[in-house]
Design a protein around this motif. Structure first.
Motif, mmCIF file in Angstrom:
data_model
loop_
_atom_site.group_PDB
_atom_site.id
_atom_site.type_symbol
_atom_site.label_atom_id
_atom_site.label_comp_id
_atom_site.label_asym_id
_atom_site.label_seq_id
_atom_site.Cartn_x
_atom_site.Cartn_y
_atom_site.Cartn_z
ATOM 1 N N GLN A 79 0.826 -1.210 0.000
ATOM 2 C CA GLN A 79 0.000 0.000 0.000
ATOM 3 C C GLN A 79 0.857 1.255 0.000
ATOM 4 O OE1 GLN A 79 -2.191 -1.026 3.541
ATOM 5 N NE2 GLN A 79 -4.036 -1.400 2.330
ATOM 6 N N ARG A 103 5.344 -1.353 2.622
ATOM 7 C CA ARG A 103 4.446 -1.329 3.786
ATOM 8 C C ARG A 103 3.021 -1.643 3.371
ATOM 9 N NH1 ARG A 103 5.333 1.635 8.334
ATOM 10 N NH2 ARG A 103 3.731 0.176 9.030
ATOM 11 N N THR A 104 2.321 -2.270 4.292
ATOM 12 C CA THR A 104 0.892 -2.539 4.151
ATOM 13 C C THR A 104 0.252 -2.277 5.503
ATOM 14 O OG1 THR A 104 1.340 -4.219 2.482
ATOM 15 C CG2 THR A 104 -0.817 -4.295 3.522
ATOM 16 N N LYS A 105 -0.897 -1.644 5.508
ATOM 17 C CA LYS A 105 -1.585 -1.357 6.762
ATOM 18 C C LYS A 105 -1.737 -2.640 7.572
ATOM 19 C CE LYS A 105 -5.553 0.923 8.704
ATOM 20 N NZ LYS A 105 -6.698 1.763 8.482
ATOM 21 N N GLY A 106 -1.388 -2.544 8.855
ATOM 22 C CA GLY A 106 -1.481 -3.696 9.737
ATOM 23 C C GLY A 106 -0.289 -4.635 9.654
#
Length: 138
Positions: A79, A103-106
């Motif tokens: 993301q 990066r990815t949320k969570g």
């Protein structure tokens, strides 16, 4: 510089998974990635820290960081990215390098705590490098 790991990678004496190779900048996968696809961008010239970076290399280095930050989104379905530079403190190799971490949320990354992971093997690292290199060249 003879005893610099990154200079050795740039010279081709130490193997690395190269994802970007320009006249001014080389990018390769971090061997201890925060997340798989974590890339280090280094100026070809041995420059210890950001403070010593000559103006004429700022645009090539940070332009490469911008390109890789965009490419990791496509290459790894991330993301976004985390982009960072350490100066002296927490700088494990005294050669300026820009970290670009997909990066990815969570994803679990909190603040400046950088847990490290590993690639399953060299073939997995090579596949990550190929995917990002192909994305950068398209």
């Amino acid at each position: 510089m003879a005893d610099c790991l990154f200079c050795s990678i740039i010279a081709g004496s130490t193997p690395a998974h190269i994802v970007l190779d320009t006249p001014e900048v080389v990018g390769f996968l971090d061997v201890r990635p925060v997340f798989k696809g974590h890339t280090l961008l280094v100026p070809r010239e041995h420059i210890p820290t950001l403070v010593e970076l000559p103006d004429e290399l700022s645009v090539p280095l940070f332009g490469a960081a911008r390109s890789v930050a965009a490419a990791v989104r496509t290459a790894y379905s991330a993301q976004g990215s985390f982009v960072a530079v350490n100066n002296v403190v927490s700088q494990s190799v005294p050669h300026l390098h820009v970290h670009v971490v997909p990066r990815t949320k969570g994803d679990g990354l909190r603040g400046f705590f950088w847990p490290r992971t590993k690639y399953a093997d060299d073939a997995e690292a090579a596949q990550y490098a190929t995917t990002l290199r192909d994305t950068l060249s398209s």
